[in-house]
Design a protein around this motif. Sequence first.
Motif, PDB file in Angstrom:
ATOM      1  N   UNK A 129     -15.088 -22.525  64.002  1.00  0.00           N
ATOM      2  CA  UNK A 129     -14.373 -21.461  64.725  1.00  0.00           C
ATOM      3  C   UNK A 129     -15.320 -20.353  65.128  1.00  0.00           C
ATOM      4  N   UNK A 130     -16.046 -19.811  64.136  1.00  0.00           N
ATOM      5  CA  UNK A 130     -17.023 -18.757  64.424  1.00  0.00           C
ATOM      6  C   UNK A 130     -18.082 -19.277  65.388  1.00  0.00           C
ATOM      7  N   UNK A 164      -5.819 -10.972  67.410  1.00  0.00           N
ATOM      8  CA  UNK A 164      -6.634 -12.170  67.151  1.00  0.00           C
ATOM      9  C   UNK A 164      -7.839 -11.833  66.277  1.00  0.00           C
ATOM     10  N   UNK A 185     -18.244 -10.150  64.380  1.00  0.00           N
ATOM     11  CA  UNK A 185     -16.856  -9.830  64.698  1.00  0.00           C
ATOM     12  C   UNK A 185     -16.778  -8.975  65.967  1.00  0.00           C
ATOM     13  N   UNK A 238      -7.489 -12.112  62.517  1.00  0.00           N
ATOM     14  CA  UNK A 238      -7.265 -13.397  61.825  1.00  0.00           C
ATOM     15  C   UNK A 238      -8.289 -13.527  60.697  1.00  0.00           C
ATOM     16  N   UNK A 239      -7.757 -13.693  59.491  1.00  0.00           N
ATOM     17  CA  UNK A 239      -8.662 -13.549  58.351  1.00  0.00           C
ATOM     18  C   UNK A 239      -9.644 -14.700  58.234  1.00  0.00           C
ATOM     19  N   UNK A 240      -9.382 -15.827  58.909  1.00  0.00           N
ATOM     20  CA  UNK A 240     -10.387 -16.906  58.892  1.00  0.00           C
ATOM     21  C   UNK A 240     -11.662 -16.445  59.595  1.00  0.00           C
ATOM     22  N   UNK A 241     -11.503 -15.586  60.609  1.00  0.00           N
ATOM     23  CA  UNK A 241     -12.687 -15.001  61.257  1.00  0.00           C
ATOM     24  C   UNK A 241     -13.255 -13.866  60.403  1.00  0.00           C
ATOM     25  N   UNK A 242     -12.344 -13.024  59.891  1.00  0.00           N
ATOM     26  CA  UNK A 242     -12.768 -11.778  59.246  1.00  0.00           C
ATOM     27  C   UNK A 242     -13.456 -12.032  57.909  1.00  0.00           C
ATOM     28  N   UNK A 243     -12.949 -12.991  57.127  1.00  0.00           N
ATOM     29  CA  UNK A 243     -13.443 -13.136  55.753  1.00  0.00           C
ATOM     30  C   UNK A 243     -14.426 -14.297  55.576  1.00  0.00           C
ATOM     31  N   UNK A 244     -14.964 -14.810  56.667  1.00  0.00           N
ATOM     32  CA  UNK A 244     -16.033 -15.802  56.542  1.00  0.00           C
ATOM     33  C   UNK A 244     -17.372 -15.082  56.705  1.00  0.00           C
ATOM     34  N   UNK A 245     -18.459 -15.816  56.462  1.00  0.00           N
ATOM     35  CA  UNK A 245     -19.778 -15.195  56.598  1.00  0.00           C
ATOM     36  C   UNK A 245     -20.589 -15.952  57.641  1.00  0.00           C
TER      37      UNK A 245
END
Lengths: 485, 443
Positions: free
Chosen positions: B108-109, B88, B332, B91-98
């Motif tokens: 989400x964050x 989980x 993260x 998931x790049x929506x978490x990883x590549x947001x700021x």
Amino acid sequence: MKENVGATGLILNEPLLWEKGRKGRCGFSLPRRDVESFPIDNELAGEGPDFPDLSEVDVVRHYTRLSQWNFGVDTGMYPLGSCTMKYSPKTNEKQAGLSGFTGAHPLLPSDLSQGTLRMMFELEQYLAEITGMDAVTLQPAAGAHGELTGMLTIHAYHKNRGAQRSKILVPDTAHGTNPATATLCNYRSIQVKSNEQGILSTESVADVMDEETAGIMLTNPNTLGLFEDNTKEIAEIIHSKGGLVYCDGANLNAVMGIVKMGEIGVDVMHLNLHKTFSTPHGGGGPGSGPVCVKKHLEPFLPVPRIVEEKGNYSLSDNYPESIGKVQAFHGNVGVMIKAYSYIRSMGPKDLKMASRLAVLNANYIKESLKGTLHLAYDRPCMHECVFSDDKQKDDHVTTLDMAKRLMDYGFHPPTVYFPLVVHGAIMVEPTETESKEDIDKFIEAFKSIADEAKEAPDLLHNAPGKCKVRRLDEVSAARKPCLTG
Amino acid sequence: MRYLPHTSEDIDLMLQAVEADHLDDLFSTIPDDCLSKDDLALPEALTEWELDSHMAALSDAMAVSPDYKIFMGAGSYEHYIPASVSYLLGRSEFVTSYTPYQPEVSQGTLQAIYEYQTLAARLLGMEVATASHYDGATALAESLLMAVRISKKRKVAVSSLIHPFYRKVVRTYFEPTGYEVIELPYLKNGFTDLAGLDELNDLAAVAVQSPNFFGCIENLKKIGEKIHNKDALFITCFTEALSYGLLKNPGSQDADIVCGEGQSLGIPRSFGGPALGMLAGRKKHMRSLPGRLVGKTKDLDGKRGFVLTLATREQHIRREKATSNICTNNSLCALAAAIYMASVGGTGIKKLAQLNHDKAEYLKQELKKAGFTISFESPTFNEFVVEFPAGFDSVYDCLLNKKIVAGLPLAEYYPELVNHYLLCVTETMSKNDMDSFVSEVKS
């Protein structure tokens, strides 16, 4: 409205974690008990935390749904100025996930940690080469943490000379972290005004620099996306009064292989591996903020330092003038592995090409949108350009309205209302990893939004309309804070 | 290069648009004497496949479990991490947001961090928790600075049984401020010696770690009373977050600020970082907290949503008057901890914490039976100190060759504790591992 990148699709509502689950579920495979139980003294035992009990499926669905409410670089263009939201290569994630790296205990004898130590040592060397500096520490955990570390070395330098100073010069274009960091170092920030060209003039620095001033915190390229042309002359003024030049390297992505800060008078600078060196931003961290210094500041760097002898790497605390430690262990090593992998994958030519293309993309946007949006400083920019909502004033549409409307078009908004010297600033940093087609779509979107501002401004006032939620009430969130559920 | 999408045709068209002939012209405003004359002296680019073998070789040059049996914690703990957590977290929506500056595209964050704040507050028994900090050591430094801000007093005291590296970080942060840091000694039973407090006045705060660096579980209630009698804030610190699955949480023991390291909650050790600085406090001190905070609110339709809040404490608004210079959290890592806490759950964390305690207790008993001295008699969680016979350092080196790390030698940090070793056992260590460890150190 013609078809754009932003569309609606099915996303699912999802309650809070503790609104789900049933007592007695567990999403964790409890390890086998192969020893007897030793009950703990009643005096010490607690009730255990009030966590929900969830199955693995509950947890996986929960976070998968949450993730779908997020916009990341992998979703689309994320031109957040000053944040360098470039693509984060996937092989870097894979390398950082190798079991020898993830499983490593930070206190093992050096002989058992050669792989990570070698990686760190080489990364320090690469960063020194890219910046033209002499020595590097990788310990700081983020950009602001690197700033603090850099300023602590300046503080230690003056103290070591037996003549501590009380002030520091900070340009009016600086990130808010600069003055906040100066305060942590007990320096009073003296603001220096940028000139009509958006940069610092030598005169304005000479006017305020004196022997009570520890130095200057310079962001170069600055937050207007402009190169500080007078850096060399400014450095001479600062040095002539015994001060030091700190460079905020947040915007290094514009000048890799083009300008080396160590060659133009900078004494100490920090870098953001999560910006220039492609490591993902993780929703706000972890980042990594290495600090690079010239020889005369090296004795003050945090310990332990990595030393190499005949191909053998070890950690040394033997630096009596060091400022000490800024993190418990060796910094965000997992992030360093990704930056190291990036530098090794790019090589010298493509790192320079990345900077050139980042600057090309920014100038292309600047030229393409300057008829649509007011351009704060009409001159060639570096990696980012700064517009404002000046042209939309008569439409009663603000920067915030346009930013929110961009979401409906499928783009993350740029940085807004920063830098403070531009009223209603819109700070666009595309980075080099955006293609011409995607940038053209972004430009089209902005033009179309400017048309809407004239014809149907309520579309903007009510934006966004396609996101998980509509505009949120930030005022009451701050007035009656609810930080836990 | 696969990360650079520009074709030469694209470049030509874009150069035309900006009225430049060549890419170099883009830098023509930079004074000539600022331009670097030489190419970067860096190794030539590797292909993806060359990078794979290069990095695999580096990774292979590291000593890690299960190949090595590492009985060492000291602020960095080996715990099992479920595949679902790592999956989980990828998931790049978490990883590549700021940092979620634009809440409508970052729910989400934001919800995940709000949930993290809640679970962290529940774990520590506190009313509010921040969105996270760099690591336990910086969280402690920030907590002490926060206490100085709240109390407007210029002196703090810290237990010498706080992790030595945490104390070093505090010294670094405090050095330019002029505030005084006093260290409190420890007693023979492995507890902090508070007797010196009587002599001290005008203390902003006193910080104590529990379980402390020797693994001993301090009597926080009693300590808190003493500190509050001195009109100082009571800060508790921890390196092993999992211990609160079993032990009374610091909030219930009247701590004013709780801070420490959350690496145990689903974050790999990664040579010490990235880690998770946890910091929690009381509602009345909310506006003095350093770092990011996420709050609940409503959107225009009255729907629940989340935003970054109380930003007027922060550097981008308050600049030189900010409560800290922090501008991000370790988001993260906080997310990893939240997913981990959700996966283990309220029922699971108690069992897991008990298992940690029991395994460590088993090794302690076995070492005692084998004739070794347990240095401090006070109860412990999953770490404890043992005294090995003089000259054990050569045995220690032999064991390294047999891929066993016999804990952390304490003499480097506490010179009086020659031959004392800090051992750690978590759920990852089997009875067999421990039995063979005992027989190895005996021989």
